[in-house]
Design a protein around this motif. Structure first.
Motif, PDB file in Angstrom:
ATOM      1  N   GLU A   1       1.901  -0.207 -12.042  1.00  0.00           N
ATOM      2  CA  GLU A   1       2.063  -0.534 -10.609  1.00  0.00           C
ATOM      3  C   GLU A   1       0.715  -0.780  -9.956  1.00  0.00           C
ATOM      4  O   GLU A   1       0.563  -1.697  -9.144  1.00  0.00           O
ATOM      5  N   GLN A   2      -0.279   0.048 -10.320  1.00  0.00           N
ATOM      6  CA  GLN A   2      -1.594  -0.122  -9.721  1.00  0.00           C
ATOM      7  C   GLN A   2      -2.221  -1.447 -10.140  1.00  0.00           C
ATOM      8  O   GLN A   2      -2.857  -2.126  -9.327  1.00  0.00           O
ATOM      9  N   HIS A   3      -2.021  -1.819 -11.381  1.00  0.00           N
ATOM     10  CA  HIS A   3      -2.553  -3.104 -11.835  1.00  0.00           C
ATOM     11  C   HIS A   3      -1.897  -4.254 -11.089  1.00  0.00           C
ATOM     12  O   HIS A   3      -2.570  -5.206 -10.643  1.00  0.00           O
TER      13      HIS A   3
ATOM     14  N   CYS B   1       3.727   5.850  -5.653  1.00  0.00           N
ATOM     15  CA  CYS B   1       3.564   5.994  -7.103  1.00  0.00           C
ATOM     16  C   CYS B   1       2.480   7.017  -7.450  1.00  0.00           C
ATOM     17  O   CYS B   1       2.612   7.801  -8.390  1.00  0.00           O
ATOM     18  N   TRP B   2       1.425   6.997  -6.676  1.00  0.00           N
ATOM     19  CA  TRP B   2       0.348   7.953  -6.910  1.00  0.00           C
ATOM     20  C   TRP B   2       0.802   9.379  -6.654  1.00  0.00           C
ATOM     21  O   TRP B   2       0.464  10.298  -7.405  1.00  0.00           O
TER      22      TRP B   2
ATOM     23  N   THR C   1       5.141   8.768 -16.348  1.00  0.00           N
ATOM     24  CA  THR C   1       4.774   8.471 -14.935  1.00  0.00           C
ATOM     25  C   THR C   1       3.397   7.838 -14.860  1.00  0.00           C
ATOM     26  O   THR C   1       3.155   6.921 -14.047  1.00  0.00           O
ATOM     27  N   LEU C   2       2.483   8.304 -15.715  1.00  0.00           N
ATOM     28  CA  LEU C   2       1.135   7.744 -15.708  1.00  0.00           C
ATOM     29  C   LEU C   2       1.145   6.280 -16.124  1.00  0.00           C
ATOM     30  O   LEU C   2       0.463   5.442 -15.512  1.00  0.00           O
ATOM     31  N   GLN C   3       1.912   5.989 -17.149  1.00  0.00           N
ATOM     32  CA  GLN C   3       2.001   4.589 -17.583  1.00  0.00           C
ATOM     33  C   GLN C   3       2.589   3.695 -16.479  1.00  0.00           C
ATOM     34  O   GLN C   3       2.114   2.587 -16.215  1.00  0.00           O
ATOM     35  N   LYS C   4       3.618   4.232 -15.846  1.00  0.00           N
ATOM     36  CA  LYS C   4       4.246   3.468 -14.764  1.00  0.00           C
ATOM     37  C   LYS C   4       3.279   3.245 -13.602  1.00  0.00           C
ATOM     38  O   LYS C   4       3.192   2.149 -13.031  1.00  0.00           O
ATOM     39  N   PHE C   5       2.524   4.293 -13.261  1.00  0.00           N
ATOM     40  CA  PHE C   5       1.581   4.172 -12.144  1.00  0.00           C
ATOM     41  C   PHE C   5       0.486   3.163 -12.467  1.00  0.00           C
ATOM     42  O   PHE C   5       0.085   2.351 -11.631  1.00  0.00           O
TER      43      PHE C   5
ATOM     44  N   GLN D   1       0.821  -1.211   0.000  1.00  0.00           N
ATOM     45  CA  GLN D   1       0.000   0.000   0.000  1.00  0.00           C
ATOM     46  C   GLN D   1       0.853   1.257   0.000  1.00  0.00           C
ATOM     47  O   GLN D   1       0.549   2.231  -0.707  1.00  0.00           O
ATOM     48  N   GLN D   2       1.892   1.248   0.786  1.00  0.00           N
ATOM     49  CA  GLN D   2       2.793   2.407   0.801  1.00  0.00           C
ATOM     50  C   GLN D   2       3.437   2.626  -0.568  1.00  0.00           C
ATOM     51  O   GLN D   2       3.608   3.767  -1.005  1.00  0.00           O
TER      52      GLN D   2
END
Length: 602
Positions: free
Chosen positions: A200-202, A130-131, A193-197, A124-125
Motif C-alpha cells: 500500500e505504501q509503495h 494501514c500503518w 500485515t507488513l507485506q500489505k502495508f 493519506q488517510q
C-alpha cells in the motif's frame, strides 16, 4: 519534472500554493473590472464634455458655427464623442472577454482543486490506517512472544522442581505450548500485515500521490496559461480600437487643417457689412454770422414742416456719423429758461419754446410718411416685417433668406397636395379603400395655404427687388459677398424706408431731419406709455391660426373672436385685443372684421 516525484512529501505546501494562485487570478479579475469602470467613467466624462460645448439648437451659438474655426471645433467635439465610444467598446470587450470568462474559470478551478486535494487527503488517510494496522499487529506479535517466553521459563522451572506434582508440570507444559502457538500466529499475522502495508505504501508514494499531484500540477499550469492569455486579450482589446481612435484623431487634424482664416474674414464682412458709404467731411459752421445761421435754421425748420425729405448723399452732415457712434436715448426737451445753445436743434423762437407738447404731437402725426415709419417701428417689436431697420446689405440677406424659407414651405405644401391628390385618385378608382370626398377639405386648405405663401413670397420679393435696386450692379458672387448702398439711385417715393435704415435700428431722415425724427418719437413713447387703452371699434373672427412670434404681435387661434381697437392703416396689419392685458397686431388677411356702426360713421 513532476510534482508527484519531486514534491511527494509537500502536500500542505502545494495546497497553499494553489490557493495563492487562485487569489492572484481573482486579484487580476478585480484589476480588469476596475479598469472597465475607469473606461466607462472616462467615456461618460468625454461625452458630457462634448455635449457641454455643443451648440444649443435655435440659439445664437448656431450662427457662430458658420466660421471654419468653429466648424473645426464642432468636428472635434463630434470626434471626441466617437473617441468616447471606443473607450466604451474597450470596457465592454474587457468585461465579456476577460472578467466574465475568468470569473467562470475561477469557479471551475476551485471545484477542480477541491476534488484533487480531497483525493490526496483520502489517500493519506488510507495509508495512515494501514500503518496503524501494522503497528497493532506488531505490538500484538511482540506481546505474544513475551508471553510465550514467560510460559516456557515457568514450565522449565516447574519441571526442575522435585516438589511439584506431575499434574502441575503437565499444565505448565501445555500453557507454554499454547503461548508458543499464539506467538507463531501473531508472527504470521504481523508478517502478512507488513507485506500489505509495504504494498500500500509503495502504491501510495509511487502511484496514487504522483497521479494526484500531476493533476494538481496540470491544473496550476492551466491557470498560469489562462492568466497569460487574459493579459494578451487585455492588450488586444486596446489594440483593436487603436485604428478607430487614430481615425478620430486624423479627422480632428483634418478639421484643424480645414480652418481658412481668409474665409472667416470674408464671413465677418458678409455678416456685418452695412452697404453704407463712409461719411464725408463735416462742414465748417461759422457762428460769427448770427443772421446767416438764423436764416439757415429757418429754412431747415420749413423743410421739416413740409414733411418732405430731400436726400443729400454728400455725407457731410453731422447726422451721418451714426455708423460709428452709438446713439443714446435723446434727452427730454429743455425748459424755457435753457440757453439757445442747450437746445438740440439750435435756437428756438419764444413761440416755439412755449408750444405745448400736444400741438407738437398733432403736427408730428400729420406727416404721413413719418407716421408710416413710426407705426412700423412700434409694430415690429424685434424689427419691422420688411427688415427696413437693417442696413441695405444685411436687409437683402434677411429678405433673401425669408424668400427661400417661404419657397421651401410652398414646396412642402405642394408635396402634401400632390400626395393627397394621388390618394383621392386611388379612392375614386377603388371606393372600398376610402371616401374621395374626405380629402377635399384638406386639399382646399392646402390650396389656400399655398396661395397665402405665394403672396408672401411676392411681397418679400418686391422688398428684395427694392433693396437690390439700391445696390450697384455686380456678379452673382459679388452679390453674395458684398453690397454697397447707392443712395443716388433711390427715388423720393422710397425716402421713408431709405431714411429708416441705420445700423442701430433707428429711423432717420436727411441730415437736418434726423434729430427731429428721433426726439419726437422718443418723447411720444415716454409721454404715452401710460395712456388709457384704446376703445373697441368692432369685433373680428380669426380665419386662420397666427403664431405671433414677433414682439408687438399677438397669437390667435382659428375661429377665435376678438375685439378690434385699430383698423388696418394700409400696411396689412390690424390691431386687436383679447382682454385688458393682451393686445397686439395680426395680419388683416388672417381675420374677418366686423366694425361697429358708430365706428364706421365716425
Amino acid at each position: 519534472m513532476s510534482w508527484g516525484t519531486e514534491l511527494w512529501d509537500q502536500f500542505d505546501n502545494l495546497e497553499k500554493h494553489t490557493q495563492w494562485g487562485i487569489d492572484v487570478l481573482e486579484k487580476y479579475i478585480k484589476f480588469v473590472k476596475e479598469r472597465t469602470e475607469i473606461e466607462l467613467s472616462y467615456a461618460k466624462q468625454l461625452r458630457n464634455l462634448s455635449k457641454k460645448y455643443q451648440p444649443k439648437k435655435n440659439s445664437k451659438e448656431e450662427e457662430e458655427y458658420r466660421y471654419t474655426s468653429t466648424r473645426a471645433f464642432l468636428a472635434t467635439l463630434n470626434e471626441m464623442n466617437d473617441y468616447a465610444g471606443q473607450h466604451e467598446v474597450i470596457s465592454e470587450n474587457m468585461t465579456s472577454l476577460i472578467t466574465g470568462e475568468l470569473t467562470r474559470y475561477v469557479q471551475e478551478l476551485k471545484q477542480e482543486r477541491k476534488s484533487h486535494f480531497h483525493d490526496g487527503r483520502k489517500a493519506q488517510q488510507h495509508i495512515e490506517t494501514c500503518w496503524k494496522q501494522l503497528e497493532a499487529s506488531k505490538r500484538r506479535f511482540e506481546r505474544d512472544c513475551k508471553e510465550a517466553d514467560r510460559a516456557q521459563q515457568y514450565f522449565e522451572k516447574m519441571d526442575a522442581d522435585i516438589n511439584v506434582t506431575k499434574a502441575d508440570v503437565e499444565k505448565a507444559r501445555q500453557q507454554a505450548q499454547l503461548r508458543h502457538q499464539m506467538a507463531e500466529d501473531s508472527k504470521a499475522e504481523y508478517s502478512s500485515t507488513l507485506q500489505k502495508f509495504n504494498s500500500e505504501q509503495h502504491d501510495h508514494y509511487y502511484t496514487h500521490i504522483p497521479n494526484i499531484f500531476q493533476k494538481i500540477q496540470e491544473m496550476e499550469e492551466r491557470r498560469i496559461v489562462r492568466i497569460g492569455e487574459s493579459m494578451k486579450t487585455f492588450a488586444e482589446v486596446d489594440r483593436q480600437v487603436i485604428p478607430i481612435i487614430g481615425k478620430c484623431l486624423d479627422e480632428i487634424t483634418k478639421a484643424a487643417e480645414s480652418i481658412d482664416h481668409k474665409n472667416d474674414s470674408q464671413l465677418v464682412i458678409e455678416a456685418f457689412k452695412s452697404g453704407f458709404e463712409p461719411p464725408g467731411d463735416v462742414d465748417f459752421e461759422d457762428f460769427t454770422q448770427p443772421m446767416k445761421r438764423t436764416v439757415s435754421e429757418s429754412s431747415l425748420s420749413n423743410s421739416r414742416g413740409d414733411g418732405k425729405s430731400e436726400p443729400k448723399f454728400g455725407g457731410k452732415s453731422k447726422g451721418k456719423l451714426w455708423p460709428f457712434i452709438k446713439k443714446n436715448k435723446p434727452p427730454p426737451p429743455p425748459p424755457a429758461s435753457a440757453s439757445p445753445s442747450a437746445v438740440p436743434n439750435g435756437p428756438q423762437s419764444p413761440k416755439q419754446q412755449k408750444e405745448p407738447l400736444s400741438h407738437r404731437f398733432n403736427e408730428f402725426m400729420t406727416s404721413k410718411p413719418k407716421i408710416h415709419c413710426f407705426r412700423s417701428l412700434k409694430r415690429g417689436g424685434a424689427g419691422p416685417e420688411d427688415f427696413s431697420n437693417l442696413p441695405p446689405e444685411q436687409r437683402r440677406k434677411k429678405l433673401q433668406q425669408k424668400v427661400d424659407e417661404l419657397n421651401k414651405d410652398i414646396q412642402k405644401e405642394m408635396d402634401q397636395r400632390d400626395a393627397l391628390t394621388k390618394m383621392k385618385d386611388v379612392y375614386i378608382k377603388n371606393p372600398q379603400m376610402g371616401d374621395a370626398a374626405s380629402v377635399d377639405h384638406r386639399l382646399a386648405e392646402l390650396g389656400q395655404n399655398i396661395e397665402k405663401l405665394r403672396l408672401e413670397v411676392q411681397k418679400f420679393e418686391g422688398w428684395l427687388a427694392e433693396v437690390e435696386g439700391r445696390l450697384p450692379a455686380r456678379t452673382e458672387q459679388a452679390r453674395r459677398q458684398s453690397g454697397l448702398y447707392e443712395a443716388q439711385n433711390t427715388s423720393a417715393v422710397n425716402s421713408c424706408a431709405q431714411d429708416r435704415e441705420s445700423p442701430d435700428g433707428s429711423y432717420t431722415e436727411e441730415q437736418s431731419q434726423e434729430t427731429e425724427m428721433k426726439v419726437p418719437a422718443t418723447d411720444f413713447d415716454d409721454e404715452f406709455d401710460d395712456e388709457e387703452p384704446l376703445p373697441t371699434i368692432g369685433t373680428c373672427k380669426a380665419l386662420y391660426t397666427f403664431e405671433g412670434q414677433n414682439e408687438g404681435t399677438i397669437s390667435v387661434a382659428e375661429g377665435e373672436m376678438l375685439y378690434v381697437i385699430e383698423e388696418d392703416k394700409g400696411d396689412g396689419w390690424t390691431r386687436i385685443r383679447r382682454n385688458e392685458d393682451e393686445e397686439g397686431y395680426v395680419p388683416t388677411s388672417y381675420v374677418e372684421v366686423y366694425l361697429d356702426k358708430n365706428a364706421k360713421d365716425s
